[in-house]
Design an enzyme around this catalytic site. Sequence first.
Site, PDB file in Angstrom:
ATOM      1  N   GLU A 188      -5.657 -45.908  61.489  1.00 35.82           N
ATOM      2  CA  GLU A 188      -5.245 -47.151  60.841  1.00 35.82           C
ATOM      3  C   GLU A 188      -5.296 -48.325  61.812  1.00 35.82           C
ATOM      4  O   GLU A 188      -5.722 -49.428  61.450  1.00 35.82           O
ATOM      5  CB  GLU A 188      -3.832 -47.018  60.264  1.00 35.82           C
ATOM      6  CG  GLU A 188      -3.386 -48.276  59.536  1.00 35.82           C
ATOM      7  CD  GLU A 188      -1.947 -48.217  59.063  1.00 35.82           C
ATOM      8  OE1 GLU A 188      -1.320 -49.299  58.987  1.00 35.82           O
ATOM      9  OE2 GLU A 188      -1.456 -47.114  58.767  1.00 35.82           O
ATOM     10  N   CYS A 215       5.180 -49.627  55.155  1.00 37.92           N
ATOM     11  CA  CYS A 215       5.063 -49.449  53.707  1.00 37.92           C
ATOM     12  C   CYS A 215       6.357 -48.903  53.110  1.00 37.92           C
ATOM     13  O   CYS A 215       7.196 -48.307  53.787  1.00 37.92           O
ATOM     14  CB  CYS A 215       3.869 -48.563  53.370  1.00 37.92           C
ATOM     15  SG  CYS A 215       4.183 -46.790  53.484  1.00 37.92           S
TER      16      CYS A 215
END
EC number: 1.17.7.4
Length: 313
Positions: free
Chosen positions: A131, A200
């Site tokens: 990521e 998140c």
Amino acid sequence: MPLPPLTIVLASPRGFCAGVDRAILIVEAAIAKYGAPVYVRHEIVHNRFVVDSLKAKGAIFVDELAEVPDGVPVVFSAHGVPKSVPAAADARGLDYLDATCPLVTKVHREAELHHDMGRQIVMIGHKGHPEVIGTMGQVPDGAVLLVESVADAEAVNPADPAKLAYITQTTLSVDDTTAIVEALRRRFPDIVGPRKDDICYATTNRQIAVKTIAPHCDAVMVIGAPNSSNSKRLVEVAARSGCAHSILVQRADDIVWDDLGRIARLGITAGASAPEVLVEEVISAARQHFTVIIEEVKVTDETVAFKLPPQLL
């Protein structure tokens, strides 16, 4: 001899998040639409059970785009990719499907916006994680300074402190990230951050659930892969929250039950890329050693869902 009693405390939410669900569905839908094989660049999510299950359905996982033959579809993993990857696919005329989690894509757009506004970017994340590689690859080389710790934040040396922004990897420890951001804001009062945390919802919720159960458990098992950032963070959060005996396991077969010692309460959770079937597998294995009572502790409900790419609708 009767089996000793054990209360298994299940943290909820646990396991799959909306981004992982979407990524897996993209691979399955691509196989259904185009036929096997469908190539996937890198592990679609960080879980060997999921990867092996998709392999059995016709997915082929590769490390680099160069390994994908011409004329077949390719899927990019949920972690996101640098801009150079879809550009290379376009140059070869490959059909590709982007399974990047929409919450990671949001961070990509933040990085682009900061760069367009002339700001240098500090990214809080783990070096080498897919990521992080994908996010840093949204802007030119050198535009992002990576920090992994408070010590890094204290040492980072931007070109112009008045033109500085920060973004974060989505799967970090909430507490660790808060401390790093505080250090950055103290050193650079003008630093610009996201309007809403980049970490998140699923990562946050799973950490809150573990914090809730850990003080009341003799041991905590996090089901997840050793290369899963959010799973490793859950182990750390459990340990910091009062359960020193916190471990990461991939499958029930990995557990050495005697190593747990005499425990009465075992907390169980699963990382965002670990399916519920693996939780059920561990509970079934526990029943071979204990008389099990299940207790579930839910801290919130999750209703988030993401749409598939338009090519698959």
